[in-house]
Enzyme design. Structure first.
Site, PDB file in Angstrom:
ATOM      1  N   THR A  46       0.831  -1.207   0.000  1.00  0.00           N
ATOM      2  CA  THR A  46       0.000   0.000   0.000  1.00  0.00           C
ATOM      3  C   THR A  46       0.864   1.255   0.000  1.00  0.00           C
ATOM      4  O   THR A  46       0.592   2.207  -0.744  1.00  0.00           O
ATOM      5  CB  THR A  46      -0.911   0.014   1.240  1.00  0.00           C
ATOM      6  OG1 THR A  46      -1.667  -1.190   1.276  1.00  0.00           O
ATOM      7  CG2 THR A  46      -1.849   1.202   1.210  1.00  0.00           C
ATOM      8  N   THR A  47       1.903   1.265   0.813  1.00  0.00           N
ATOM      9  CA  THR A  47       2.784   2.424   0.933  1.00  0.00           C
ATOM     10  C   THR A  47       3.517   2.709  -0.369  1.00  0.00           C
ATOM     11  O   THR A  47       3.938   3.839  -0.622  1.00  0.00           O
ATOM     12  CB  THR A  47       3.780   2.207   2.092  1.00  0.00           C
ATOM     13  OG1 THR A  47       3.035   1.962   3.290  1.00  0.00           O
ATOM     14  CG2 THR A  47       4.680   3.398   2.308  1.00  0.00           C
ATOM     15  N   TYR A 109     -13.308  -3.364  -1.151  1.00  0.00           N
ATOM     16  CA  TYR A 109     -14.503  -2.828  -1.810  1.00  0.00           C
ATOM     17  C   TYR A 109     -15.625  -3.852  -1.968  1.00  0.00           C
ATOM     18  O   TYR A 109     -16.783  -3.551  -1.664  1.00  0.00           O
ATOM     19  CB  TYR A 109     -14.150  -2.222  -3.184  1.00  0.00           C
ATOM     20  CG  TYR A 109     -15.306  -1.441  -3.787  1.00  0.00           C
ATOM     21  CD1 TYR A 109     -15.634  -0.182  -3.286  1.00  0.00           C
ATOM     22  CD2 TYR A 109     -16.070  -1.966  -4.828  1.00  0.00           C
ATOM     23  CE1 TYR A 109     -16.698   0.532  -3.827  1.00  0.00           C
ATOM     24  CE2 TYR A 109     -17.139  -1.259  -5.365  1.00  0.00           C
ATOM     25  CZ  TYR A 109     -17.453  -0.014  -4.865  1.00  0.00           C
ATOM     26  OH  TYR A 109     -18.509   0.686  -5.384  1.00  0.00           O
ATOM     27  N   TYR A 135      -2.712 -10.280   4.513  1.00  0.00           N
ATOM     28  CA  TYR A 135      -2.691  -8.891   4.985  1.00  0.00           C
ATOM     29  C   TYR A 135      -4.116  -8.476   5.294  1.00  0.00           C
ATOM     30  O   TYR A 135      -4.953  -8.364   4.407  1.00  0.00           O
ATOM     31  CB  TYR A 135      -2.073  -7.989   3.922  1.00  0.00           C
ATOM     32  CG  TYR A 135      -1.930  -6.525   4.290  1.00  0.00           C
ATOM     33  CD1 TYR A 135      -2.060  -6.078   5.598  1.00  0.00           C
ATOM     34  CD2 TYR A 135      -1.651  -5.578   3.307  1.00  0.00           C
ATOM     35  CE1 TYR A 135      -1.916  -4.740   5.930  1.00  0.00           C
ATOM     36  CE2 TYR A 135      -1.504  -4.238   3.609  1.00  0.00           C
ATOM     37  CZ  TYR A 135      -1.639  -3.820   4.914  1.00  0.00           C
ATOM     38  OH  TYR A 135      -1.504  -2.487   5.226  1.00  0.00           O
ATOM     39  N   ARG A 140      -8.798  -0.080   5.184  1.00  0.00           N
ATOM     40  CA  ARG A 140      -8.704   0.162   3.743  1.00  0.00           C
ATOM     41  C   ARG A 140      -9.617  -0.751   2.929  1.00  0.00           C
ATOM     42  O   ARG A 140     -10.073  -0.366   1.856  1.00  0.00           O
ATOM     43  CB  ARG A 140      -7.260  -0.016   3.263  1.00  0.00           C
ATOM     44  CG  ARG A 140      -6.321   1.096   3.705  1.00  0.00           C
ATOM     45  CD  ARG A 140      -4.947   0.921   3.088  1.00  0.00           C
ATOM     46  NE  ARG A 140      -4.038   1.981   3.455  1.00  0.00           N
ATOM     47  CZ  ARG A 140      -3.892   3.131   2.795  1.00  0.00           C
ATOM     48  NH1 ARG A 140      -4.618   3.363   1.724  1.00  0.00           N
ATOM     49  NH2 ARG A 140      -3.024   4.039   3.206  1.00  0.00           N
ATOM     50  N   LYS A 164       0.120 -10.180   8.115  1.00  0.00           N
ATOM     51  CA  LYS A 164       0.343  -8.791   8.528  1.00  0.00           C
ATOM     52  C   LYS A 164      -1.010  -8.297   9.031  1.00  0.00           C
ATOM     53  O   LYS A 164      -1.951  -8.134   8.268  1.00  0.00           O
ATOM     54  CB  LYS A 164       0.843  -7.954   7.358  1.00  0.00           C
ATOM     55  CG  LYS A 164       1.033  -6.477   7.699  1.00  0.00           C
ATOM     56  CD  LYS A 164       1.414  -5.662   6.462  1.00  0.00           C
ATOM     57  CE  LYS A 164       1.531  -4.184   6.819  1.00  0.00           C
ATOM     58  NZ  LYS A 164       1.793  -3.345   5.617  1.00  0.00           N
ATOM     59  N   ILE A 206       5.756  -4.931   9.711  1.00  0.00           N
ATOM     60  CA  ILE A 206       6.006  -4.373   8.379  1.00  0.00           C
ATOM     61  C   ILE A 206       5.672  -2.894   8.503  1.00  0.00           C
ATOM     62  O   ILE A 206       4.521  -2.522   8.711  1.00  0.00           O
ATOM     63  CB  ILE A 206       5.197  -5.076   7.286  1.00  0.00           C
ATOM     64  CG1 ILE A 206       5.679  -6.535   7.154  1.00  0.00           C
ATOM     65  CG2 ILE A 206       5.344  -4.349   5.947  1.00  0.00           C
ATOM     66  CD1 ILE A 206       4.912  -7.365   6.143  1.00  0.00           C
TER      67      ILE A 206
END
Length: 292
Positions: A46-47, A109, A135, A140, A164, A206
């Site tokens: 994501t980052t 989503y 994850y 999000r 994660k 992480i």
């Protein structure tokens, strides 16, 4: 899977002012992390703003990251999506030379049921030639992967090796640690929660803030893993304010502002993200100065 104990850093993707990928900045960033003694790197999580990169850009970034790393630390590739069939095809086509695992976020989503999440990861597991790190990031994805689903996946698929966890739900962390297979790894997905999660039994983090302060943050995490919380706690608390700041106007805009101040890479982001406000940038700069 000792290679995923300690600090993994979710690398930002540096961009030039015109929006193109800044490969010189990426090289600087990778070397900065390795010199800062982090244990492993995550490319295009994501980052890394993976959602705004096209397939060719992702392929080039993964290959370049492996080239610059040159086997110095383990590498993890972020491969996620909410179209399971498309993701399976991407995983099968992934050129995994130089990579040790994939990190795959729970589908966003669509808001699948727990059975839908399980079947999605079943398909991911069966498609992947590499170990898989789950994850869970409900903030999000708009859906939470429960501890029961996590442990079911960990039990049923040998190559699903870790999660994660970024749910901020300590009841859920406790359930995972109680019910998981012995060799399955719990990894913190939130920098501020890393210390207490390791105290419970997580094997590391992480990290986002590790982009800017790899040495300080990874030193703190190693102290936690040694059980030296007396020494680790002040270091953790010293980073609380900068951690708050770098997320105040969205990730990775905040940590990119810190990296610009440190001279590692620029602070450009791709729309729909925008750079942090002048006010917040000033605060981040002052905080970074105070920590160096």
């Amino acid at each position: 899977m000792k290679k995923f104990h300690g600090t993994g850093v979710a690398l930002v993707t540096p961009f030039n002012a015109d929006g193109s990928v800044d490969y010189d900045g990426l090289k600087n960033l990778i070397n900065y992390q390795i010199n800062g003694q982090v244990e492993y790197l995550v490319s295009l999580g994501t980052t890394g703003e993976a959602s705004t990169l096209n397939k060719e850009e992702k392929k080039k970034i993964w290959a370049y990251t492996a080239e610059i790393n040159n086997g110095r630390v383990p590498l993890v590739a972020g491969l996620g999506g909410n179209n399971t069939a498309e993701l399976v095809a991407e995983i099968k086509a992934f050129e995994n030379n130089g990579y040790d695992a994939i990190l795959s976020a729970s589908p966003y989503y669509n808001k699948p049921t727990q059975e839908g999440i399980y079947q999605h990861y079943k398909a991911v597991s069966e498609a992947s030639a590499l170990p898989v790190i789950l994850y869970n990031v409900p903030g999000r994805t708009a859906s939470n992967m429960t501890a029961a689903t996590t442990c079911r996946l960990a039990t049923d698929f040998e190559n699903i090796i870790a999660i994660k966890e970024a749910s901020a739900n300590f009841d859920q962390f406790n359930e995972i640690l109680r019910d998981k297979p012995a060799d399955f790894l719990l990894i913190s997905g939130d920098d501020p929660a890393a210390l207490p999660m390791i105290a419970l039994g997580a094997v590391g983090v992480i990290s986002v803030i590790g982009n800017a302060l790899p040495q300080k943050f990874s030193d703190m995490i190693r102290l936690c893993l040694k059980g030296d919380y007396t020494t680790a706690a002040p270091l953790h608390l010293n980073l609380v304010e900068l951690t708050r700041m770098i997320f105040a106007e969205g990730n990775p805009a905040g940590v990119k502002a810190a990296l610009k101040q440190l001279g590692v890479c620029g602070d450009a982001v791709r729309l729909p993200l925008v750079s942090v406000s002048t006010e917040l940038e000033t605060q981040i700069i002052e905080q970074v100065k105070s920590l160096n």
